[in-house]
Design a protein around this motif. Structure first.
Motif, PDB file in Angstrom:
ATOM      1  N   ALA A  29     -25.904 -15.948  24.566  1.00  0.00           N
ATOM      2  CA  ALA A  29     -25.385 -14.930  25.487  1.00  0.00           C
ATOM      3  C   ALA A  29     -25.722 -13.534  24.986  1.00  0.00           C
ATOM      4  O   ALA A  29     -26.125 -12.658  25.765  1.00  0.00           O
ATOM      5  CB  ALA A  29     -23.879 -15.084  25.657  1.00  0.00           C
ATOM      6  N   LEU A  30     -25.593 -13.323  23.687  1.00  0.00           N
ATOM      7  CA  LEU A  30     -25.934 -12.016  23.116  1.00  0.00           C
ATOM      8  C   LEU A  30     -27.430 -11.735  23.223  1.00  0.00           C
ATOM      9  O   LEU A  30     -27.841 -10.604  23.489  1.00  0.00           O
ATOM     10  CB  LEU A  30     -25.467 -11.936  21.660  1.00  0.00           C
ATOM     11  CG  LEU A  30     -23.956 -11.904  21.454  1.00  0.00           C
ATOM     12  CD1 LEU A  30     -23.618 -11.977  19.974  1.00  0.00           C
ATOM     13  CD2 LEU A  30     -23.341 -10.676  22.097  1.00  0.00           C
ATOM     14  N   GLN A  67     -28.087 -10.712  26.748  1.00  0.00           N
ATOM     15  CA  GLN A  67     -27.597  -9.353  26.961  1.00  0.00           C
ATOM     16  C   GLN A  67     -28.569  -8.340  26.355  1.00  0.00           C
ATOM     17  O   GLN A  67     -28.900  -7.332  26.985  1.00  0.00           O
ATOM     18  CB  GLN A  67     -26.214  -9.203  26.344  1.00  0.00           C
ATOM     19  CG  GLN A  67     -25.594  -7.844  26.567  1.00  0.00           C
ATOM     20  CD  GLN A  67     -24.209  -7.742  25.947  1.00  0.00           C
ATOM     21  OE1 GLN A  67     -23.811  -8.570  25.132  1.00  0.00           O
ATOM     22  NE2 GLN A  67     -23.483  -6.728  26.336  1.00  0.00           N
ATOM     23  N   ASP A  68     -29.040  -8.611  25.162  1.00  0.00           N
ATOM     24  CA  ASP A  68     -30.004  -7.716  24.515  1.00  0.00           C
ATOM     25  C   ASP A  68     -31.309  -7.642  25.306  1.00  0.00           C
ATOM     26  O   ASP A  68     -31.871  -6.558  25.488  1.00  0.00           O
ATOM     27  CB  ASP A  68     -30.301  -8.176  23.088  1.00  0.00           C
ATOM     28  CG  ASP A  68     -29.166  -7.906  22.125  1.00  0.00           C
ATOM     29  OD1 ASP A  68     -28.266  -7.107  22.469  1.00  0.00           O
ATOM     30  OD2 ASP A  68     -29.186  -8.484  21.021  1.00  0.00           O
ATOM     31  N   THR A  77     -31.822  -8.141  28.482  1.00  0.00           N
ATOM     32  CA  THR A  77     -31.615  -7.387  29.718  1.00  0.00           C
ATOM     33  C   THR A  77     -31.540  -5.893  29.441  1.00  0.00           C
ATOM     34  O   THR A  77     -32.170  -5.085  30.129  1.00  0.00           O
ATOM     35  CB  THR A  77     -30.321  -7.866  30.415  1.00  0.00           C
ATOM     36  OG1 THR A  77     -30.417  -9.265  30.651  1.00  0.00           O
ATOM     37  CG2 THR A  77     -30.122  -7.160  31.735  1.00  0.00           C
ATOM     38  N   GLY A  78     -30.793  -5.524  28.414  1.00  0.00           N
ATOM     39  CA  GLY A  78     -30.684  -4.115  28.047  1.00  0.00           C
ATOM     40  C   GLY A  78     -32.020  -3.540  27.607  1.00  0.00           C
ATOM     41  O   GLY A  78     -32.372  -2.414  27.972  1.00  0.00           O
ATOM     42  N   THR A 110     -37.711  -8.058  32.426  1.00  0.00           N
ATOM     43  CA  THR A 110     -36.487  -8.797  32.101  1.00  0.00           C
ATOM     44  C   THR A 110     -36.787 -10.286  31.934  1.00  0.00           C
ATOM     45  O   THR A 110     -36.348 -10.908  30.956  1.00  0.00           O
ATOM     46  CB  THR A 110     -35.418  -8.596  33.183  1.00  0.00           C
ATOM     47  OG1 THR A 110     -35.140  -7.195  33.302  1.00  0.00           O
ATOM     48  CG2 THR A 110     -34.139  -9.338  32.855  1.00  0.00           C
TER      49      THR A 110
END
Length: 87
Positions: free
Chosen positions: A5-6, A9-10, A12-13, A55
């Motif tokens: 999940a992290l 998130q990374d 995507t950011g 992405t």
């Protein structure tokens, strides 16, 4: 599971702050007043497609190992060849 999940998130950011993504956004922002509605819509569509592509690439790299990516690409090529043979 949390590490995945992290990583997502990374990824995507990082796509949002990717240099090529930022250049496109800056270009659209700076030229927005000189663009027709259609030109602006086209530029936003291009930006959105670019952001989605970056992405997807970063997410794929976060979730799959290089060997898994090679296997995935090999399978895609096999499926494409099967589709061409069926025509």
């Amino acid at each position: 599971m949390i590490s995945t999940a992290l990583a997502l998130q990374d990824a995507t950011g990082n796509a949002v702050i990717d240099i090529s993504t930022m250049i496109k956004a800056k270009s659209i922002y700076n030229a927005r007043n000189e663009m027709s509605d259609q030109e602006f819509a086209d530029a936003m569509f291009e930006y959105s497609a670019h952001l989605a592509s970056v992405t997807a690439t970063l997410v794929t790299n976060a979730l799959l190992t290089p060997e898994q990516i090679k296997e995935l690409l090999s399978t895609i090529h096999e499926m494409e060849a099967m589709g061409k043979d069926a025509e």
